[in-house]
Write an enzyme that holds these catalytic residues in place. Sequence first.
Site, PDB file in Angstrom:
ATOM      1  N   THR A  42      49.341  34.001  51.960  1.00 30.42           N
ATOM      2  CA  THR A  42      50.327  34.994  52.314  1.00 30.42           C
ATOM      3  C   THR A  42      49.410  36.516  52.063  1.00 30.42           C
ATOM      4  O   THR A  42      49.940  37.551  52.560  1.00 30.42           O
ATOM      5  CB  THR A  42      51.418  35.240  51.524  1.00 30.42           C
ATOM      6  OG1 THR A  42      51.556  34.855  50.093  1.00 30.42           O
ATOM      7  CG2 THR A  42      52.637  34.021  52.035  1.00 30.42           C
ATOM      8  N   ASP A 178      43.389  37.227  44.083  1.00 26.68           N
ATOM      9  CA  ASP A 178      42.521  36.780  42.938  1.00 26.68           C
ATOM     10  C   ASP A 178      42.074  37.857  41.988  1.00 26.68           C
ATOM     11  O   ASP A 178      42.289  37.925  40.732  1.00 26.68           O
ATOM     12  CB  ASP A 178      41.431  35.933  43.381  1.00 26.68           C
ATOM     13  CG  ASP A 178      42.108  34.865  44.211  1.00 26.68           C
ATOM     14  OD1 ASP A 178      43.280  34.854  44.362  1.00 26.68           O
ATOM     15  OD2 ASP A 178      41.256  34.103  44.915  1.00 26.68           O
TER      16      ASP A 178
HETATM   17  C1  GLA Z   1      41.783  32.337  47.892  1.00 30.95           C
HETATM   18  C2  GLA Z   1      41.691  33.626  48.388  1.00 30.95           C
HETATM   19  C3  GLA Z   1      43.002  34.423  48.023  1.00 30.95           C
HETATM   20  C4  GLA Z   1      44.007  33.665  48.750  1.00 30.95           C
HETATM   21  C5  GLA Z   1      44.098  32.374  48.441  1.00 30.95           C
HETATM   22  C6  GLA Z   1      45.241  31.465  49.237  1.00 30.95           C
HETATM   23  O1  GLA Z   1      42.074  31.807  46.784  1.00 30.95           O
HETATM   24  O2  GLA Z   1      40.890  34.156  47.563  1.00 30.95           O
HETATM   25  O3  GLA Z   1      42.993  35.574  48.496  1.00 30.95           O
HETATM   26  O4  GLA Z   1      44.151  33.927  50.040  1.00 30.95           O
HETATM   27  O5  GLA Z   1      42.850  31.683  48.752  1.00 30.95           O
HETATM   28  O6  GLA Z   1      46.487  31.809  48.857  1.00 30.95           O
END
Ligand code: GLA
Length: 411
Positions: A42, A178
Amino acid sequence: MMRNSRRVGLPDIRQRFAEVFGGEPATVVRAPGRVNLIGEHTDYNDGYVLPVAIDRSILVAAAPRDDRQVAIHALDFGESVTFSLDDIEHDQARTWSNYQRGVAYFLEERGIKLPGLNVVVIGDVPIGSGLSSSAAVEVSMAYTWQVLAGFKLSRVELALLCQRAENEFVGMNCGIMDQFVSALGQRHHALLIDCRSLHYQPVPLLPPLAPPRLGGTPRCPPRLGGMGGAAIIVADTMKRRGLVDSEYNTRRRECEEGVRILQRYLPQVQALRDVSVTQFVEYEGQLPENVRKRCRHIIYENERVLRGATALPVGDLDSFGQLMNESHASLRDDYEVSCAELDIMAEAAWQVKGVYGSRMTGAGFGGCTVSLMAEEAIEDFRGQVAAAYEKATGIVPQIYVCRAEDGVSKL
Ligand code: GLA
């Protein structure tokens, strides 16, 4: 970032710094990995996420140098690199150093004159397992430079800069989740992040005890975070995420296509975040099937995050767990980013008494599940899930109890 799951500590990294470079580091910084409780894929749709910064992290010990060279020794790889801040290039051989190089590149691009550094890095965030070791590396490095060079960037600005390093230097087109939670996470809390405005709200995992009900037994909502009541468990399938880069970009494109089509009927829509469930139900027939499925996941997942963020602080873990299970099914059937190993692990968890919910976490195609359970269920979970998973796949999983920790800090 690192290869194994052993625990590391402060005396160790100071000593290792002395062994590699001689002398004491000027600073030691810790940046956590993360586990996302709910809200998957999302973030790059301007939506909501609910991650937790965890007690698995990257540690950086560093001291400034008089020149503009950056020498990094990665203890877990037993490898070193040196690069010049005057000519920061992509490293094809030691690709692990591109995270630090990218951070340096974009700090310098902002006009910040960085000092050269001697750096030792070590961590216990398993690599490629969907616990965001790369974001922790970026954030730990950006913060180390901030501590040593004294420039003033807010934590949100640091997170954005690290995301840019990952997007434009490393070449992974990730969203903001993240880096954001690695920089801004809070102990005993999940973080509800609005990935459009970047407003965030800490959601307590240790609810205050509810007052006793008159004439009844005192009601104690379950407590989360390994402190009595309920626990967050990460189970690593040990399957490393293979397809993730190309499939991730494909999903992003499909979501953008959904926005373009829906804009014909709903011109105010800028991102899938702007589409309500009611509007989706009205117009989903206009979307090609794959796009319809991707959009359905995102639009309902945003709803689940908001409902989950209300359920958690009042200790309604049954509802929260149900939302996690629905999220997994949606990622499996509509977003199609799960895999056999993740499905087996989640389904095994659903069978364990005391488990509120379980789902894949992170980008998918391997990596980990996250499960929420009563603390009394942890041992059953370890035994039953590990046995079922090993029986089905022949692979021994790694299972960790996770605590919600603070974002990046100086130790
Ligand atoms: C990875 C990406 C995040 C996010 C997740 C899925 O961890 O780094 O930014 O999009 O996938 O939720």
